[in-house]
Design a protein around this motif. Structure first.
Motif, mmCIF file in Angstrom:
data_model
loop_
_atom_site.group_PDB
_atom_site.id
_atom_site.type_symbol
_atom_site.label_atom_id
_atom_site.label_comp_id
_atom_site.label_asym_id
_atom_site.label_seq_id
_atom_site.Cartn_x
_atom_site.Cartn_y
_atom_site.Cartn_z
ATOM 1 N N GLY A 165 0.809 -1.211 0.000
ATOM 2 C CA GLY A 165 0.000 0.000 0.000
ATOM 3 C C GLY A 165 0.840 1.258 0.000
ATOM 4 N N ASN A 166 1.877 1.280 0.843
ATOM 5 C CA ASN A 166 2.768 2.441 0.866
ATOM 6 C C ASN A 166 3.509 2.595 -0.446
ATOM 7 N N SER A 167 3.925 1.476 -1.046
ATOM 8 C CA SER A 167 4.614 1.547 -2.326
ATOM 9 C C SER A 167 3.706 2.154 -3.393
ATOM 10 N N ALA A 168 2.425 1.759 -3.375
ATOM 11 C CA ALA A 168 1.480 2.307 -4.354
ATOM 12 C C ALA A 168 1.232 3.790 -4.129
ATOM 13 N N LEU A 169 1.042 4.192 -2.865
ATOM 14 C CA LEU A 169 0.782 5.596 -2.569
ATOM 15 C C LEU A 169 2.009 6.460 -2.862
ATOM 16 N N GLU A 170 3.175 5.967 -2.500
ATOM 17 C CA GLU A 170 4.379 6.731 -2.790
ATOM 18 C C GLU A 170 4.676 6.729 -4.290
ATOM 19 N N GLY A 171 4.260 5.668 -4.975
ATOM 20 C CA GLY A 171 4.372 5.676 -6.429
ATOM 21 C C GLY A 171 3.515 6.763 -7.048
ATOM 22 N N SER A 172 2.339 6.991 -6.480
ATOM 23 C CA SER A 172 1.485 8.070 -6.978
ATOM 24 C C SER A 172 2.118 9.425 -6.722
ATOM 25 N N ARG A 173 2.813 9.526 -5.601
ATOM 26 C CA ARG A 173 3.527 10.771 -5.338
ATOM 27 C C ARG A 173 4.641 10.965 -6.365
ATOM 28 N N SER A 174 5.232 9.857 -6.800
ATOM 29 C CA SER A 174 6.249 9.936 -7.845
ATOM 30 C C SER A 174 5.648 10.471 -9.137
ATOM 31 N N ALA A 175 4.462 9.970 -9.481
ATOM 32 C CA ALA A 175 3.793 10.456 -10.692
ATOM 33 C C ALA A 175 3.521 11.950 -10.589
ATOM 34 N N ALA A 176 3.158 12.400 -9.391
ATOM 35 C CA ALA A 176 2.917 13.827 -9.186
ATOM 36 C C ALA A 176 4.206 14.615 -9.326
ATOM 37 N N GLN A 177 5.311 14.042 -8.846
ATOM 38 C CA GLN A 177 6.591 14.725 -8.975
ATOM 39 C C GLN A 177 7.045 14.807 -10.428
ATOM 40 N N ILE A 178 6.601 13.848 -11.242
ATOM 41 C CA ILE A 178 6.895 13.909 -12.677
ATOM 42 C C ILE A 178 6.056 15.003 -13.336
ATOM 43 N N GLY A 179 4.746 14.943 -13.104
ATOM 44 C CA GLY A 179 3.831 15.821 -13.824
ATOM 45 C C GLY A 179 3.714 17.217 -13.265
ATOM 46 N N GLY A 180 3.764 17.360 -11.924
ATOM 47 C CA GLY A 180 3.512 18.657 -11.313
ATOM 48 C C GLY A 180 4.494 19.742 -11.720
ATOM 49 N N PRO A 181 5.800 19.569 -11.446
ATOM 50 C CA PRO A 181 6.738 20.624 -11.834
ATOM 51 C C PRO A 181 6.796 20.873 -13.336
ATOM 52 N N ALA A 182 6.747 19.784 -14.130
ATOM 53 C CA ALA A 182 6.793 19.961 -15.581
ATOM 54 C C ALA A 182 5.591 20.759 -16.065
ATOM 55 N N LEU A 183 4.400 20.406 -15.567
ATOM 56 C CA LEU A 183 3.198 21.128 -15.965
ATOM 57 C C LEU A 183 3.239 22.566 -15.484
ATOM 58 N N GLY A 184 3.644 22.766 -14.219
ATOM 59 C CA GLY A 184 3.704 24.120 -13.680
ATOM 60 C C GLY A 184 4.669 25.003 -14.443
ATOM 61 N N GLY A 185 5.884 24.483 -14.720
ATOM 62 C CA GLY A 185 6.859 25.272 -15.462
ATOM 63 C C GLY A 185 6.397 25.588 -16.869
ATOM 64 N N ALA A 186 5.772 24.600 -17.526
ATOM 65 C CA ALA A 186 5.289 24.819 -18.891
ATOM 66 C C ALA A 186 4.171 25.854 -18.924
ATOM 67 N N LEU A 187 3.257 25.771 -17.978
ATOM 68 C CA LEU A 187 2.146 26.724 -17.956
ATOM 69 C C LEU A 187 2.619 28.141 -17.669
ATOM 70 N N VAL A 188 3.589 28.282 -16.756
ATOM 71 C CA VAL A 188 4.128 29.611 -16.465
ATOM 72 C C VAL A 188 4.815 30.191 -17.693
ATOM 73 N N SER A 189 5.578 29.345 -18.430
ATOM 74 C CA SER A 189 6.322 29.825 -19.599
ATOM 75 C C SER A 189 5.419 30.067 -20.805
ATOM 76 N N TRP A 190 4.511 29.130 -21.076
ATOM 77 C CA TRP A 190 3.713 29.207 -22.297
ATOM 78 C C TRP A 190 2.461 30.054 -22.137
ATOM 79 N N LEU A 191 1.867 30.022 -20.979
ATOM 80 C CA LEU A 191 0.625 30.771 -20.761
ATOM 81 C C LEU A 191 0.850 31.857 -19.719
ATOM 82 N N SER A 192 0.554 31.546 -18.463
ATOM 83 C CA SER A 192 0.741 32.551 -17.413
ATOM 84 C C SER A 192 0.668 31.884 -16.050
#
Length: 428
Positions: free
Chosen positions: A153-180
């Motif tokens: 269970g912890n491996s699955a939940l921490e794996g989801s946090r990993s997915a967030a660490q992949i998508g969150g900063p990349a999405l945030g940086g892209a949105l700040v640069s490309w949009l606002s």
């Protein structure tokens, strides 16, 4: 509800997969969305301050410190409070509040009214609610699954946090640069709203510990949590190692968020991708955490993973310019750091849950958070001060070296000698 209603380790000879449990799936989806919102906003709000409001090192350090201050001020209270309540309720209220705070920030930025003072208020609100959410989600799994399912269970939940660490900063940086920045903040609000809707779908009624033998005043419950963690050798060491790491890491990240755009001249998109590289590494770390401790021992995995992951940042001060080689090196550093850090996180959480009695789970998690992360506001302020006085490159090297105190503390403690079998719960 009495403890006899907890899921039994022997209730089924062949337990069903966790993924067939709708409540666990709802928790997993909600936690993933919440982490996406958190990791998006953790990049978007500081980048907005640096790139749009032209915040200096001291101002950025103060902004990060304000967001981290609730960890120091509220973690113990949150732990005592969560232990007597249903984690589902705490999580959905926290998600709703963070969605509203980021939504208000997005609207204010669109109208041109989001200055530094308002940004400080938003960061503080998100920080307060994140403390309660994080304590609740760390306590929720043990109320939903059996003891023999904790590692998976912890491996699955921490794996989801990993997915967030992949998508969150990349999405945030892209949105700040490309949009606002307002659009990026709105994306964070939407993630928190999705988490709210998903966690609301959990229908299993949690067994909330009853406190009928002793007074249940908040102050007493906090002291009980402090005494328990202080007496338990493994948890006491986790606190010290975490404090050393989090203080140094907070200082490093304040410098790092200035170093990448101002010293290496990287765009917001590349900054986001560099931070997002932690995610794939963390995903690998989550997978390894389900196997390596049982093969090499929990202590050996903790010390080696922390030393390798934390040591990766020592290479960053040697980088110059914004060439493809520099970007590739930053991605590699993030990947190694993410893998080592996540391996440590999952292993520590599993050990903590194993040695902690059921009715003490929330307070133990909150006490470790309080001691381990309570110094992060001071670390962020120190990072801003060092950047002003010593320059970005020197400050980055000093703070990166400071993170190696964490594996050193673990290596010199009994925690390093934990074997392949999880220890039994400590008598409360």
């Amino acid at each position: 509800m009495p403890f006899s209603s907890l899921p039994s380790d022997s209730s089924r000879s062949r337990p069903p997969s966790l993924w067939r449990d709708r409540d666990f799936r709802s928790l997993w989806v909600g936690q993933t969305a919440s982490q996406l919102g958190e990791h998006t906003s953790l990049l978007v709000l500081p980048l907005f301050a640096v790139l749009t409001l032209d915040a200096g090192p001291g101002e950025l350090g103060a902004l990060r410190a304000v967001g981290q201050a609730p960890i120091l001020l509220l973690s113990l209270l949150a732990g005592a409070w969560v232990d007597g309540r249903r984690t589902r309720t705490v999580m959905i209220v926290s998600d709703a509040g963070r969605a509203l705070a980021l939504g208000a920030a997005a609207l204010a930025a669109l109208l041109g009214g989001l200055g530094l003072p308002a940004l400080f208020v938003v960061v503080l609100a998100v920080g307060v609610l994140s403390v309660f959410f994080d304590v609740a989600y760390q306590s929720s799994l043990v109320r939903l699954v059996r003891r023999d399912q904790l590692v998976r269970g912890n491996s699955a939940l921490e794996g989801s946090r990993s997915a967030a660490q992949i998508g969150g900063p990349a999405l945030g940086g892209a949105l700040v640069s490309w949009l606002s920045a307002p659009v990026a903040a709105a994306a964070g609000a939407l993630f928190f709203a999705l988490s709210f809707l998903s966690i609301r779908r959990i229908r299993r009624r949690e067994p909330v510990p009853e406190h009928t033998e002793r007074p249940s005043g908040t102050g007493l419950r906090i002291r009980e949590g402090l005494r328990f963690v202080g007496r338990e050798t493994s948890l006491r060491t986790v606190c010290l190692a975490s404090a050393a790491f989090q203080f140094s890491f907070a200082a490093l990240m304040t410098v790092y968020l200035l170093f990448l755009p101002r010293e290496l001249h990287l765009s917001g998109t590349v900054v986001g991708l560099s931070l997002a590289a932690v995610g794939p590494g963390a995903l690998l770390g989550s997978l390894l955490a389900a196997r390596l401790p049982g093969r090499f021992g929990h202590g050996a995995v903790l010390v080696s993973a922390a030393a390798i992951g934390d040591g990766a940042f020592l290479w960053v001060p040697a980088l110059h310019g914004s060439s493809a080689v520099t970007v590739a090196a930053l991605l590699a550093v993030g990947f190694v750091f993410g893998a080592g850090g996540q391996l440590v996180n999952v292993t520590v959480m599993t050990v903590r849950q194993a040695v902690t009695p059921y009715g003490m789970q929330g307070r133990a998690a909150a006490t470790i958070t309080f001691v381990g992360m309570g110094l992060t506001p001071l670390g962020s302020l120190l990072g801003g001060h060092l950047a002003q006085e010593w320059g970005l490159r020197t400050s980055l090297l000093v703070t990166a070296a400071g993170m190696l105190l964490s594996p050193a503390v673990m290596a010199l403690s009994p925690l390093a000698r934990l074997g392949r079998t999880l220890p039994a719960p400590t008598t409360d």
